[in-house]
Design an enzyme around this catalytic site. Sequence first.
Site: not given
Ligand code: NAP
Length: 496
Positions: A191, A267, A302, A400
């Site tokens: 997804k 991650e 991230c 962050e």
């Molecule tokens: P996010 O809101 O956690 O979303 C990540 C994924 O999870 C998306 O596909 C999202 O779908 C899904 N998701 C959201 N709510 C959910 C729920 N209730 N149940 C199941 N899945 C759900 O993160 P983001 O805002 O897209 O990305 C930013 C974050 O990613 C930052 O915190 C960053 O640090 C982290 N990140 C970490 C790494 C690493 O390797 N450590 C790399 C890149 C990013 P939707 O798109 O529909 O919300």
Amino acid sequence: MSHKTHQEWLDLAQTLSVPQYAFIDGQQVKAESGATFTSINPATGKALTDVVSCDAADVNRAAAAALRSFEDRRWTGQPMAARKRIMQNIAEGLRTHAAELAVLDSLDMGKRVVDAFELDVPFSASLFDFYGEALDKLNGEAVAMDDGVHATITKEPLGVVGAVVPWNYPVDMAAWKLAPAIAAGNSVVLKPAEQSPLSAIRLAEIFADAGLPDGVVNVVPGFGETAGQAIGRHMDIDTLVFTGSTGVGKLFQRYAGESNMKQVWLECGGKSANIVFADAEDLQKAAESAAFDVFFNQGEVCSSHSRVLVQRGIHQEFVALLRDISERYQPGDPLDPASGMGAMVSAEHTDMVEGFIARARKEADLAAGGRRLKLGDSDCFIQPTVVDNVRPDSELGQNEVFGPVLAVIPFDTEEDAVRIANSTQFGLAASVWTSNISRAHRVASRLVAGTVSVNATDAFGAQTPFGGFKSSGYGRDLSLHALDKYQGLKTTWISY
Ligand code: NAP
Ligand code: MG
């Protein structure tokens, strides 16, 4: 590598066919409910297309297709040479379609198209080469046993992998999961984030063209709470790999606990520290590296080193360097190679970043940038921002931002630097700049971070593991160690 002009990228964006459908069992499909959602270009505020919005019914279809493809061994049953060739074909397919994939990501989430073209897509392609080359070297062990017993330990694919990824590197985050997952012999339900679904759909088509059998990779665009949650709770999904926020990572642990106890690998976020000692050999280089690391990809990274800890004696000089260098990162049209940064992913996210800056300004010193900009019809742009004299325990020192905002924290001693660097909930990455080799080793050994870079900022590569400690998650992407997430150990004990 071709160097397209702004006009050439604009023309390509005009003529590109934009994917809209889910990809299940080798077919482009609509959602059973008929639902769609609108994908927006944050750099213009305009709708790009309506994309299929999957829910639990579609995740069921995708998981069933993945399970069928795993159980009938249409992928793992092929000769290893054939599987390796298909992985190479995928890598080649990504390279062939690099410009198209780069434009899709740029339009969808606002990143500079040249970065996607020159860095994201080639790196993703290299991972299919890397794991394709590894797949016939995943040897197990023969165990020393008593007479009359022969025992082996083999590495087995787990079955169906659920992969849920964020929007900041749409092609890369998909490739980081998919390449090792399929190399190890699993089938996948992926997804993409709702903000950036387009390139993942296109990837699935490229995989099919490369000869990957139907059902091995399925893509279900949709929302986190519907499609994402359905993957997390699915009883036939054996392992879940996630990149995203720490908060959503915890939800996946809950989904697993309340369903089939699937493995969950996370991650998550970071607040990485970049420590610059007064004895650093080349301050200019350290400052350029610090600026690049927080302004590249609009700071939506991230492992962005969003805290720079600067030793007191060079503090003023270093901030002056940062101020000058930040000028190069002024945002503009993401399709224009001359832009220093692109657009933030969405208006809501821009609001959030703006809020962080506004609150930080009340207690620390704005040294560069700080403003939100309107360019054309979109106000999803933030100036490269440097905030000086940030308190380590303040909001900007701890949380962050996921935007182009660098917190400068002065320190006095090595001891202070290590304590401050380790004082957040995160442990993804850290960097150290010093010409003293003893100090480099001493500090690197004490930093709690998945990767410590010395005289470099935020170094990573296909061969080295990437991931975090503490609330940054656990499990590693990249390198041969990533395969541990996609394989289980099996003991076979034969008495004779
Ligand atoms: P996010 O809101 O956690 O979303 C990540 C994924 O999870 C998306 O596909 C999202 O779908 C899904 N998701 C959201 N709510 C959910 C729920 N209730 N149940 C199941 N899945 C759900 O993160 P983001 O805002 O897209 O990305 C930013 C974050 O990613 C930052 O915190 C960053 O640090 C982290 N990140 C970490 C790494 C690493 O390797 N450590 C790399 C890149 C990013 P939707 O798109 O529909 O919300
Ligand atoms: Mg979008």
